[in-house]
Design a protein around this motif. Structure first.
Motif, PDB file in Angstrom:
ATOM      1  N   LEU A  51      -4.880   7.549   1.628  1.00  0.00           N
ATOM      2  CA  LEU A  51      -3.508   7.082   1.838  1.00  0.00           C
ATOM      3  C   LEU A  51      -2.519   8.176   1.420  1.00  0.00           C
ATOM      4  CD1 LEU A  51      -5.097   4.309   1.814  1.00  0.00           C
ATOM      5  CD2 LEU A  51      -2.976   3.307   0.968  1.00  0.00           C
ATOM      6  N   PRO A  52      -1.434   8.372   2.167  1.00  0.00           N
ATOM      7  CA  PRO A  52      -0.453   9.425   1.818  1.00  0.00           C
ATOM      8  C   PRO A  52       0.415   8.991   0.641  1.00  0.00           C
ATOM      9  CG  PRO A  52       0.306   8.216   3.727  1.00  0.00           C
ATOM     10  CD  PRO A  52      -1.071   7.667   3.416  1.00  0.00           C
ATOM     11  N   LEU A  53       1.027   9.987  -0.010  1.00  0.00           N
ATOM     12  CA  LEU A  53       1.953   9.730  -1.103  1.00  0.00           C
ATOM     13  C   LEU A  53       3.361   9.551  -0.567  1.00  0.00           C
ATOM     14  CD1 LEU A  53       0.656  12.457  -3.579  1.00  0.00           C
ATOM     15  CD2 LEU A  53       0.041  10.044  -3.538  1.00  0.00           C
ATOM     16  N   SER A  54       4.211   8.909  -1.330  1.00  0.00           N
ATOM     17  CA  SER A  54       5.619   8.774  -0.942  1.00  0.00           C
ATOM     18  C   SER A  54       6.330  10.096  -1.108  1.00  0.00           C
ATOM     19  CB  SER A  54       6.280   7.701  -1.809  1.00  0.00           C
ATOM     20  OG  SER A  54       6.318   8.118  -3.160  1.00  0.00           O
ATOM     21  N   ALA A  55       7.526  10.213  -0.488  1.00  0.00           N
ATOM     22  CA  ALA A  55       8.283  11.472  -0.544  1.00  0.00           C
ATOM     23  C   ALA A  55       8.684  11.806  -1.968  1.00  0.00           C
ATOM     24  CB  ALA A  55       9.508  11.371   0.355  1.00  0.00           C
ATOM     25  N   LYS A  56       9.154  10.826  -2.724  1.00  0.00           N
ATOM     26  CA  LYS A  56       9.569  11.081  -4.111  1.00  0.00           C
ATOM     27  C   LYS A  56       8.396  11.530  -4.957  1.00  0.00           C
ATOM     28  CE  LYS A  56      13.390   7.787  -4.022  1.00  0.00           C
ATOM     29  NZ  LYS A  56      13.969   6.558  -4.647  1.00  0.00           N
ATOM     30  N   ARG A  57       7.274  10.779  -4.804  1.00  0.00           N
ATOM     31  CA  ARG A  57       6.121  11.158  -5.611  1.00  0.00           C
ATOM     32  C   ARG A  57       5.572  12.502  -5.168  1.00  0.00           C
ATOM     33  NH1 ARG A  57       3.091   8.248  -9.006  1.00  0.00           N
ATOM     34  NH2 ARG A  57       4.120   6.337  -8.325  1.00  0.00           N
ATOM     35  N   ALA A  58       5.606  12.788  -3.878  1.00  0.00           N
ATOM     36  CA  ALA A  58       5.127  14.085  -3.407  1.00  0.00           C
ATOM     37  C   ALA A  58       6.024  15.218  -3.919  1.00  0.00           C
ATOM     38  CB  ALA A  58       5.074  14.093  -1.876  1.00  0.00           C
ATOM     39  N   CYS A  70       0.809  -1.214   0.000  1.00  0.00           N
ATOM     40  CA  CYS A  70       0.000   0.000   0.000  1.00  0.00           C
ATOM     41  C   CYS A  70       0.842   1.263   0.000  1.00  0.00           C
ATOM     42  CB  CYS A  70      -0.942  -0.002   1.211  1.00  0.00           C
ATOM     43  SG  CYS A  70      -0.101  -0.158   2.807  1.00  0.00           S
ATOM     44  N   TYR A  71       2.147   1.127  -0.194  1.00  0.00           N
ATOM     45  CA  TYR A  71       3.034   2.292  -0.223  1.00  0.00           C
ATOM     46  C   TYR A  71       3.006   2.938  -1.601  1.00  0.00           C
ATOM     47  CZ  TYR A  71       7.397   4.960  -0.111  1.00  0.00           C
ATOM     48  OH  TYR A  71       8.347   5.955  -0.183  1.00  0.00           O
ATOM     49  N   ASP A  72       3.000   4.267  -1.621  1.00  0.00           N
ATOM     50  CA  ASP A  72       3.116   5.050  -2.851  1.00  0.00           C
ATOM     51  C   ASP A  72       2.055   4.644  -3.864  1.00  0.00           C
ATOM     52  OD1 ASP A  72       4.079   6.913  -4.597  1.00  0.00           O
ATOM     53  OD2 ASP A  72       5.696   5.656  -5.379  1.00  0.00           O
ATOM     54  N   MET A  73       0.790   4.798  -3.469  1.00  0.00           N
ATOM     55  CA  MET A  73      -0.294   4.489  -4.375  1.00  0.00           C
ATOM     56  C   MET A  73      -0.552   5.669  -5.309  1.00  0.00           C
ATOM     57  SD  MET A  73      -0.968   1.460  -3.571  1.00  0.00           S
ATOM     58  CE  MET A  73      -2.338   1.332  -4.693  1.00  0.00           C
ATOM     59  N   THR A  74      -0.815   5.371  -6.554  1.00  0.00           N
ATOM     60  CA  THR A  74      -1.083   6.402  -7.555  1.00  0.00           C
ATOM     61  C   THR A  74      -2.538   6.850  -7.444  1.00  0.00           C
ATOM     62  OG1 THR A  74       0.535   5.405  -9.032  1.00  0.00           O
ATOM     63  CG2 THR A  74      -1.026   6.967  -9.996  1.00  0.00           C
TER      64      THR A  74
END
Length: 1123
Positions: A1019-1026, A976-980
């Motif tokens: 769900l939050p975004l990952s740091a890179k994607r954010a 569930c990490y870094d979901m688009t």
């Protein structure tokens, strides 16, 4: 003539006598006790009759149909489409069942049609209770004890006398749907009266699915195992020895019996020999003797025949065949439609039954001879798939076994098996337990060489110090009862033991006789058949044997039956087999009546025979001047009754539904084919709601029928108004209160058939004994003491629903066996001995459910808010990622209707998930460990909690009612990490959550397991994607600002350019317009002048050219003109 032969319920006379019938009913209440005494002797003379009729043949006076079709049929949709103004939802799919139950009754010496008509006019309505037997494979099907109670609907038979009106009642019957349930092929039908009309005792019928039938090309039913023989010849049974009937107790829908001399034929029945057929099997019957398996002579006789839930087994000579039936309600896979030979390279000398299933499978045992003598083949049948295993695994051929009758059952650690071993060069026998699960063999007992000398005693404990006779012990078989661990060793003697170590010799059985087989009811009664066809009776737990046939009591009983001209007895008869059904002993007997020979099933009245045998001990006493006869009463008490019995459902785990027929808007009260079809559809939908209720999310109301009527309940008065004014659509009225689940059944002054006890459970009741005017109470508790004993002997463990170990409770009065009887309206019955099978473990009918209602309420209180998804799903609410998640669960008792919070410990795991419902995948064991374990070091955890309690290996958290807070993590390596995000909506994820209390909860034997979907949004975004999104967003914003500035700076110049361009365009347009106007004006003026001057002064072409050049010169710009 017609009006006299048939009754008409719409006749005006009938309407006038209704008030009189009410007065007669009140009088009947006052005279009720006298009426009961008046009919007590004729009570058993009336009996119910039940036959199976196909859906299309309702109302036809035909014979019973065979139970072939096993799936619901779409035959009622058109009828339900007519119910436009009724409480049902016509958008739902209503189906029907392929069969009806047709119900009638008859009394001795009276015409059945007249009786049925009279019973209907006096208010008689049969009540039908259908009990579905739980399947063997509890891994595939849910274990439940399900019943449905229906009220039969009256229906006029078709083809009555011509010229009768609609209200005429000549031939009629009662009908109910015959329901079908997935996972069940054995059904019991109990028919009883509603208390009005004639008194008819209740009766039980076996209506089982026959999976060995098919529809032929000519639409006739045919057997798949062979061809039916319609000519039953006397040589098949006359002077032929009886044989045992072997089957899986309470699980076999079809019973088979072989032993017909020189014929490869079987007796087959799906109604416990109420109806039966003789079938010639389609097997090859090929056998060739070999060095390892010598065959002296060949015979077509089927020596051994065993039936299980789905498969039939037979032995012919040394060959074994099996046939798997077609049961769509049990399994989906297709099986071979022919007899399959198994163990073709083996030499089988005996095929032995296993009476009880184990670990979700049926079993049989094949004993070998020849090259593998000393071994056995242990057969396992699971969903119709048959496999055999050679046992013992590490046993050498040097150690020989000699086994005739074996038994297997679910005891501690696996299957409990008892076999014989005969030592080489010695004459004694040893009872031992072979290695079914373990690799070790345990010797249990060594049988003495000779029969002990009891010296006048009824029984003798074998201690090794007793004296022996010169008659050798010849063991022939074993019999084992799982309910009480009672083991019998039999031959020309009878030994019994409760621990397979200490045996008791029963001296009442004569050593001159030899036992051929034993028949166990598994309810405390045992029947013994000898080689000379004698029948003996033994009550388990006692030591006295009674010879039933031949006996003085049997002679008296037969004489009375002959005086009554009973068709079940004849001067020449041959017993075919002996078997127990519902704790009653029955015979299958071939009667010889000259040219009217027949094969019949008849009851062996054990109580009457024992009473007759007891009453032969008479003596005379002097009463004044004359002598009178006196009978000895050997019973130590007069009356035994039970009291303080609790409501049975909490212990029997019987779920019961109620379904009454719809009300017909017809003055006669008779149902039509359409109303019966509505009844079919309603019963189907009721069972469908029952099966759909086992969903993970708990409903606000704990009842399967709540969803059916929740949107229509407020309009109940309106529907009743329509029915009262005969305005209901389709001519039927559906009462919503007639389809419900029953939770408050009462005890009927007797112990239940079985009892289920969970950890710490107890069952209390009292026994009252009355003897010569004195009464005293003896309390009995079945609970902790029994449970501790069972745990010590068999080791109860936590398991899934329905997995239990078996114990038994045998309250007995010493000296009552065979001497104490109680007179009832059904005849005498034995008293002083009680037997209750007790199942220790997880009782069926309980489930773990996600309490979504309380979870939402509690989260609103703790988090001070609740945000659902933008697309709201009432069946699956969403939860916000950043909020603490507090799950709560319910333990719902589907039998009693109780529902309460689960306060035990449990382990929660995420075992699957995906960004949408269509993309959910299951995780493997390694992934489950990484996503849920606090020991994970790979950054894959999905969630965490504040609790510190873990399992013994510290692999998973242990949560409970008070420690349920979950914080979502979704670390870098979690799914569930870094979901688009999908559009502008925040990312969502569906978690597949497993909750189980196995190994962490000590309050119950139930291994509760729940799998449900959890919808998390935000769900939050990952740091890179954010960061990427921030950069892209900033770039877009800066670009828009720059464009705005450039726009502001260049705007004036753009405006001037646009204005100049517009001015030029306007000038050009104006010039063209002026030139066109000037030319047209000059031509007009010249033409005007010529019209007033002389006609000869017409301008020439040269004049026009001069004028044109002058005009062009005037149009030139001023700066280009010369001064």
């Amino acid at each position: 003539m017609v009006s006299r032969s048939c009754n008409s319920v719409v006749d005006p006379v009938w309407l006038r006598v209704r008030v009189l019938r009410v007065l007669w009913a009140l009088l009947a209440v006052l005279l009720g006790p006298w009426r009961l005494w008046a009919v007590i002797y004729d009570f058993h003379e009336c009996t119910w009759h039940v036959v199976l009729n196909k859906f299309q043949r309702v109302g036809e006076n035909l014979e019973s149909d065979q139970f072939v079709h096993q799936e619901p049929v779409d035959t009622v949709r058109g009828v339900f489409n007519m119910l436009v103004d009724s409480p049902i939802d016509r958008r739902e799919r209503y189906l029907g069942f392929p069969y009806y139950l047709k119900i009638n009754y008859s009394c001795h010496g009276q015409h059945s049609e007249d009786l049925v008509r009279s019973g209907h006019l006096t208010g008689l309505k049969p009540l039908v209770l259908v009990t579905f037997q739980a399947p063997v494979n509890f891994y595939r099907w849910k274990i439940e004890q399900l019943q449905i109670q229906m009220e039969a609907a009256p229906f006029r038979s078709k083809g009555g006398p011509p010229g009768l009106g609609e209200g005429a009642v000549c031939v009629m019957s009662w009908y109910t749907p015959m329901p079908i349930k997935n996972g069940s092929v054995v059904m019991r039908v109990d028919v009883s009266s509603n208390g009005l009309g004639p008194i008819i005792p209740s009766k039980r019928f076996h209506v089982n699915i026959n999976g060995f039938l098919k529809m032929g090309a000519d639409n006739r039913i045919q057997f798949t195992v062979g061809d039916e023989l319609f000519d039953i010849k006397p040589r098949y049974f006359v002077n032929v020895s009886s044989r045992p009937l072997w089957y899986n107790v309470d699980q076999s829908p079809v019973l088979i019996l072989g032993g017909i001399p020189n014929e490869k034929a079987l007796l087959m029945t799906s109604t416990n020999f109420r109806e039966f057929s003789l079938v010639e099997l389609s097997i090859d019957s090929c056998w060739v003797g070999s060095f390892y398996c010598p065959q002296a002579d060949f015979s077509a006789t089927i020596y051994d025949a065993i039936s299980t839930e789905s498969t039939l087994f037979i032995r012919q000579n040394q060959l074994i065949y099996y046939y798997t039936g077609t049961y769509a309600t049990l399994y989906d896979s297709s099986h071979s439609s022919k007899w399959v030979r198994v163990l073709a390279s083996e030499c089988i000398k005996k095929l032995c039954p296993v009476y009880f299933s184990s670990n979700g499978s049926d079993h049989v045992i094949a004993l070998t001879t020849g090259k593998h003598e000393g071994y056995l083949h242990f057969g396992t049948i699971t969903d119709g798939l048959v496999s055999f295993e050679l046992l013992p695994r590490n046993q050498t051929v040097c150690k020989r076994m000699f086994g005739i009758h074996l038994s297997v059952g679910p005891v501690a650690g696996g299957q409990g098996l008892r076999l014989w071993e005969r030592k080489e060069g010695e004459g004694d026998f040893t009872v031992f337990s072979p290695p079914i699960v373990t690799e070790e063999m345990t010797i249990l007992y060594t049988v003495p060489l000779f029969i002990p000398d009891a010296r006048g005693l009824e029984f003798l404990m074998i201690l090794g110090t007793e004296s022996y006779t010169n008659t050798p012990m010849i063991p022939k078989g074993l019999s084992f009862n799982l309910y009480n661990n009672l083991l019998f060793i039999w031959g020309n003697f009878l030994l019994q033991s409760y621990n397979a170590e200490n045996f008791i010799y029963l001296a009442d059985f004569p050593k001159e006789s030899s036992i051929k087989y034993m028949v166990n009811s598994f309810r405390g009664d045992v029947a013994i058949v000898t080689e000379t066809e004698e029948i003996w009776y033994l009550l388990e737990g006692t030591y006295h044997l009674y010879r039933i046939f031949p006996s003085h009591g049997w002679d008296i009983h037969v004489s009375l039956q002959v005086m009554k001209q009973s068709s079940l007895y004849a001067s020449k008869e041959t017993m075919v087999t002996l078997f127990y059904e519902e704790n009653k002993l029955y015979q299958l007997v071939y009667l010889t009546h000259g040219k009217q020979d027949q094969l019949v099933k008849r009851l062996v009245p054990m109580e009457k025979l024992l009473m007759y045998e007891q009453h032969k001990q008479i003596h005379t006493v002097r009463d004044g001047s004359h002598r009178t006869l006196s009978f000895s009463n050997l019973c130590p008490f007069e009356v035994m009754r039970l009291g303080n019995l609790p409501n049975p459902q909490a212990y029997t785990r019987q779920e019961r539904y109620l379904a009454r027929p719809p009300m017909v808007l017809n003055p006669s009260g008779f149902h039509s084919e359409n109303s019966l079809a509505v009844y079919q559809g309603l019963v189907y939908y009721l069972l469908r709601l029952h099966s759909k209720y086992h969903k993970p999310y708990a409903d606000p109301v704990h009842d399967p029928t709540w969803r059916w009527w929740k949107n229509k309940k407020q309009d109940e008065d309106y529907y009743f108004y329509l029915a009262s004014n005969w305005l209901s659509a389709g001519g039927v009225h559906i009462d919503m209160g007639s389809y419900e689940k029953i939770y408050d059944l009462k005890s009927h002054f007797g112990l239940p058939e079985r009892i289920f006890l969970d950890k710490g459970g107890e069952y209390h009741f009292s026994i009252f004994l009355t003897t010569r005017g004195y009464s005293f109470e003896m309390g009995t508790d079945i609970g902790v003491v029994l449970l501790r004993e069972v745990q010590r002997l068999q080791g109860a463990e936590q398991g899934p629903m329905g997995t239990t170990i078996i114990a038994g409770s045998y309250p007995q009065v010493v000296g009552a066996s065979g001497f104490c009887f109680q007179d009832t309206h059904l005849g005498p019955r034995l008293q002083g001995n009680l037997m209750v099978p007790v199942f220790i473990g997880c009782p069926p009918g309980k489930r773990l459910a996600f309490d979504i209602t309380y979870t939402l309420k509690y989260m609103r209180q703790q988090n001070k808010h609740y945000f659902d998804c933008m697309r709201v799903d009432p069946e699956m609410p969403c939860f916000l990622y950043r909020d603490m998640f507090y799950p709560f669960f319910l333990i719902q008792d589907l039998v009693t209707g109780d529902s309460g919070s689960f306060k035990g410990s449990y382990v929660l795991k995420v075992v699957g998930g995906g960004p949408s419902l269509d993309s959910i995948v299951d995780y493997n064991e390694e992934e489950i460990y990484r996503y849920n374990s606090p020991l994970d070091k790979t950054g894959s955890r999905i969630w965490t909690t504040k609790t510190s309690e873990t399992t013994h290996d510290m692999a998973f958290y242990i949560m409970s009612y008070k420690r349920s807070g979950i914080e979502w993590l979704c670390l870098e390596n979690s799914p569930c990490y870094d979901m688009t995000p999908q559009g502008i909506i925040a990312p969502e994820f569906f978690f597949k959550v497993l909750v189980s209390n196995r190994g962490v909860d000590n309050s119950t034997y139930c291994n509760y397991q729940l799998i449900f979907l959890l919808h998390i949004h935000g769900l939050p975004l990952s740091a890179k994607r954010a960061l990427f999104i921030v950069i892209v967003s900033a770039s877009v914003l800066v670009g828009m600002v720059i464009l705005y500035i450039l726009f502001c700076l260049l705007w004036p110049y753009a405006v001037n350019a646009c204005n100049h361009l517009r001015w030029r365009i306007n000038n050009i347009i104006a010039s063209e317009s002026y030139y066109t106007y000037a030319t047209s004006s000059r031509a007009f003026s010249i033409s005007s002048q010529s019209s007033f001057g002389p006609l000869s002064q017409v301008p020439s072409v040269d004049d026009f050219k001069v004028q044109d050049q002058k005009h062009k010169a005037d149009l030139e710009p001023a700066e280009k003109k010369k001064p």
